[in-house]
Design a protein around this motif. Structure first.
Motif, PDB file in Angstrom:
ATOM      1  N   SER A 324      -2.184  54.159  -9.496  1.00 11.07           N
ATOM      2  CA  SER A 324      -2.158  54.874  -9.744  1.00 11.07           C
ATOM      3  C   SER A 324      -1.058  56.072  -9.479  1.00 11.07           C
ATOM      4  N   ALA A 325      -0.572  57.181  -9.654  1.00 13.83           N
ATOM      5  CA  ALA A 325      -0.029  58.525  -9.359  1.00 13.83           C
ATOM      6  C   ALA A 325      -0.496  58.846  -8.602  1.00 13.83           C
ATOM      7  N   PRO A 326       0.116  59.661  -7.884  1.00 18.39           N
ATOM      8  CA  PRO A 326      -0.371  60.861  -7.055  1.00 18.39           C
ATOM      9  C   PRO A 326      -1.064  62.110  -7.912  1.00 18.39           C
ATOM     10  N   PRO A 327      -2.611  62.806  -7.394  1.00 18.80           N
ATOM     11  CA  PRO A 327      -2.920  63.190  -8.853  1.00 18.80           C
ATOM     12  C   PRO A 327      -1.543  65.141  -8.740  1.00 18.80           C
ATOM     13  N   PRO A 328      -1.533  65.584  -9.414  1.00 17.01           N
ATOM     14  CA  PRO A 328      -0.473  66.973  -9.934  1.00 17.01           C
ATOM     15  C   PRO A 328      -0.371  67.391  -7.921  1.00 17.01           C
ATOM     16  N   PRO A 329       0.224  67.929  -7.641  1.00 20.69           N
ATOM     17  CA  PRO A 329       0.877  69.149  -6.534  1.00 20.69           C
ATOM     18  C   PRO A 329       0.245  69.903  -6.755  1.00 20.69           C
ATOM     19  N   THR A 330      -0.141  70.909  -5.524  1.00 19.03           N
ATOM     20  CA  THR A 330      -1.218  71.849  -6.005  1.00 19.03           C
ATOM     21  C   THR A 330      -0.485  73.392  -5.525  1.00 19.03           C
ATOM     22  N   ARG A 331      -0.367  74.562  -6.081  1.00 17.15           N
ATOM     23  CA  ARG A 331      -0.059  75.904  -6.009  1.00 17.15           C
ATOM     24  C   ARG A 331       0.385  75.498  -4.893  1.00 17.15           C
ATOM     25  N   GLN A 332      -0.157  75.507  -3.844  1.00 17.70           N
ATOM     26  CA  GLN A 332       0.435  75.996  -2.230  1.00 17.70           C
ATOM     27  C   GLN A 332       1.834  75.434  -2.020  1.00 17.70           C
ATOM     28  N   PHE A 333       1.545  74.211  -2.187  1.00 12.79           N
ATOM     29  CA  PHE A 333       2.703  73.289  -2.368  1.00 12.79           C
ATOM     30  C   PHE A 333       3.531  73.562  -3.465  1.00 12.79           C
ATOM     31  N   PRO A 363       7.971  59.672   0.135  1.00 11.91           N
ATOM     32  CA  PRO A 363       9.345  60.963   0.115  1.00 11.91           C
ATOM     33  C   PRO A 363       8.846  61.430  -0.899  1.00 11.91           C
ATOM     34  N   LEU A 364       9.659  62.772  -1.671  1.00  6.94           N
ATOM     35  CA  LEU A 364       8.893  63.186  -1.792  1.00  6.94           C
ATOM     36  C   LEU A 364       8.922  63.484  -3.595  1.00  6.94           C
ATOM     37  N   ASN A 365      10.352  62.000  -3.801  1.00  6.74           N
ATOM     38  CA  ASN A 365      10.222  61.814  -5.883  1.00  6.74           C
ATOM     39  C   ASN A 365       8.555  60.884  -5.544  1.00  6.74           C
ATOM     40  N   ALA A 366       7.784  60.892  -5.074  1.00  3.91           N
ATOM     41  CA  ALA A 366       6.703  60.204  -4.879  1.00  3.91           C
ATOM     42  C   ALA A 366       5.464  60.356  -4.805  1.00  3.91           C
ATOM     43  N   LEU A 367       6.063  61.682  -4.499  1.00  2.94           N
ATOM     44  CA  LEU A 367       4.805  63.071  -5.392  1.00  2.94           C
ATOM     45  C   LEU A 367       4.875  63.639  -6.409  1.00  2.94           C
ATOM     46  N   LEU A 368       6.334  63.521  -6.557  1.00  5.95           N
ATOM     47  CA  LEU A 368       6.738  64.976  -7.824  1.00  5.95           C
ATOM     48  C   LEU A 368       7.787  64.690  -8.655  1.00  5.95           C
ATOM     49  N   ASP A 369       7.958  64.642 -10.068  1.00  9.95           N
ATOM     50  CA  ASP A 369       9.274  64.678 -10.058  1.00  9.95           C
ATOM     51  C   ASP A 369      10.318  65.673  -9.677  1.00  9.95           C
TER      52      ASP A 369
END
Length: 393
Positions: A324-333, A363-369
């Motif tokens: 599954s894809a990671p959850p959406p990033p937080t505001r702080q992130f 890697p960052l691209n594994a957490l968000l686009d």
């Protein structure tokens, strides 16, 4: 900008397609008995079928190029039982150099055509003039007949004032006044969107739809838009869209400019990891605005994989589960990420620095686009692109 001639043509029930009035007086049709005038600008017989076209293609502008000039015209067909054959068909035409821009003249043409339509619809002045005693048609000896009718004087004043001043104000009587203004490129620039004025459409620009286009049934007449619309995904640049859609680059630029003008598209740079971005003035507002932060988190989140189809009648197998894809990033992130983009730091270095300092080592691209993170920042004014230019010494 120079208007070479202007004319008023008619489809007469007995004469057929004819020029009733023209200015200068010998610009298109000259009397057969006259040899002391310069040759006409164009040959009327070559274009008469287009100037007075079939009824179903009237009421829309057209342009004809012949003999190094361009004829910009707008044929009009009025239907009423009071006319012979139940129709009154006329045309107003402007003759300019072939390399002249069409758009400024087209706007003047439309307004002049509407003015003549009102003269005929409200007072019947065009039809009445053809029956005035002493009226001379273009090409007849003695043309023009002075103080007979109004159309010739109207054409003369429009021609002289547009050429002398770039605008015209012609008053026929107390009720009919024609005001025209020939707009130059600077006038269009002031009226266009800021992104169109200061950032011309280039082959390396990426068009991004910021508002959905209307229902396809309302714009299917635009063949260029139909061809390029499937490839406008916010990733393909204009040159790439031209290759994928097999459409000439010039046509795509024109379509994109039109969509920019109507506020449906903005232009972005091609995304690549060697680009350098830094915080802009919108970063402070972004930190304070929770709603925009939530919008950013949803926009940059990685898409969830489609659910795998299972059959309840079958026993589960040992096939590996779809990650599954990671959850959406937080505001702080996302605030920390935008703050970490500094002058001199490329996107690649930015991603590597996050990987080295991340305890999970993902890697960052594994957490968000990452591309969407940069795109959102540019659109909202959170980021600005820093350019490098080669300097010859």
């Amino acid at each position: 900008t120079m208007l070479q001639a202007i004319f008023y043509a008619r489809f007469h029930p007995e004469r057929g397609p004819s020029i009733v009035h023209q200015y200068p007086d010998h610009s298109i049709i000259s009397p057969n008995s006259s040899d002391d005038h310069p040759p006409p600008i164009l040959t009327w017989a070559d274009i008469s079928a287009y100037i007075i076209p079939p009824y179903d293609v009237c009421n829309r502008p057209l342009a004809i190029c012949t003999n190094d000039v361009r004829v910009i015209a707008l044929p009009v067909s009025l239907e009423d039982a009071k006319y012979a054959r139940n129709r009154f068909t006329f045309n107003i035409g402007f003759v300019v150099a072939e390399d002249e821009p069409v758009q400024p003249w087209e706007q003047v043409l439309r307004k002049t055509s509407r003015f003549l339509c009102q003269l005929e619809i409200e007072d019947g002045l065009l039809a009445v003039e053809e029956h005035l005693a002493g009226l001379k048609w273009a090409g007849e000896d003695g043309y023009p007949a002075r103080r007979v009718g109004i159309v010739h004087d109207l054409l003369r004043d429009v021609f002289d004032q547009l050429n002398d001043y770039g605008e015209a104000c012609v008053q026929l009587n107390d009720f009919h006044v024609l005001n025209l203004r020939l707009e130059g490129p600077e006038d269009h620039d002031r009226r266009d969107d800021v992104s169109t004025t200061h950032n011309p459409v280039r082959p390396w620009h990426v068009p991004l739809l910021i508002r959905d286009l209307p229902d396809p049934s309302t714009w299917t007449w635009d063949l260029t838009l139909r061809r390029i619309h499937p490839y406008m995904d916010g990733v393909n640049h204009i040159q790439r869209i031209s290759e994928l859609a097999d459409v000439e680059l010039r046509l795509i630029k024109r379509a994109v400019r039109e969509m920019i003008h109507h506020g449906r598209v903005i232009l972005l740079d091609i995304f690549h990891y060697q680009a350098v971005y830094a915080g802009a003035s919108g970063l402070v507002e972004f930190i304070k605005d929770v709603d925009v932060q939530d919008e950013c988190c949803a926009y940059v989140a990685l898409p969830q994989p489609p659910p795998s189809s299972t059959n309840s009648n079958k026993a589960p197998t040992s096939a590996p589960a779809v990650p599954s894809a990671p959850p959406p990033p937080t505001r702080q992130f996302v605030i920390e990420l935008y703050s970490a983009l500094q002058p001199g730091v490329s996107v690649a270095d930015f991603c590597l620095a996050h990987h080295d300092g991340n305890p999970s080592k993902l890697p960052l691209n594994a957490l968000l686009d990452v591309r969407r993170l940069i795109t959102f920042g540019v659109i909202k004014g959170i980021l600005r692109r820093q350019q490098k230019y080669a300097l010859a010494i």
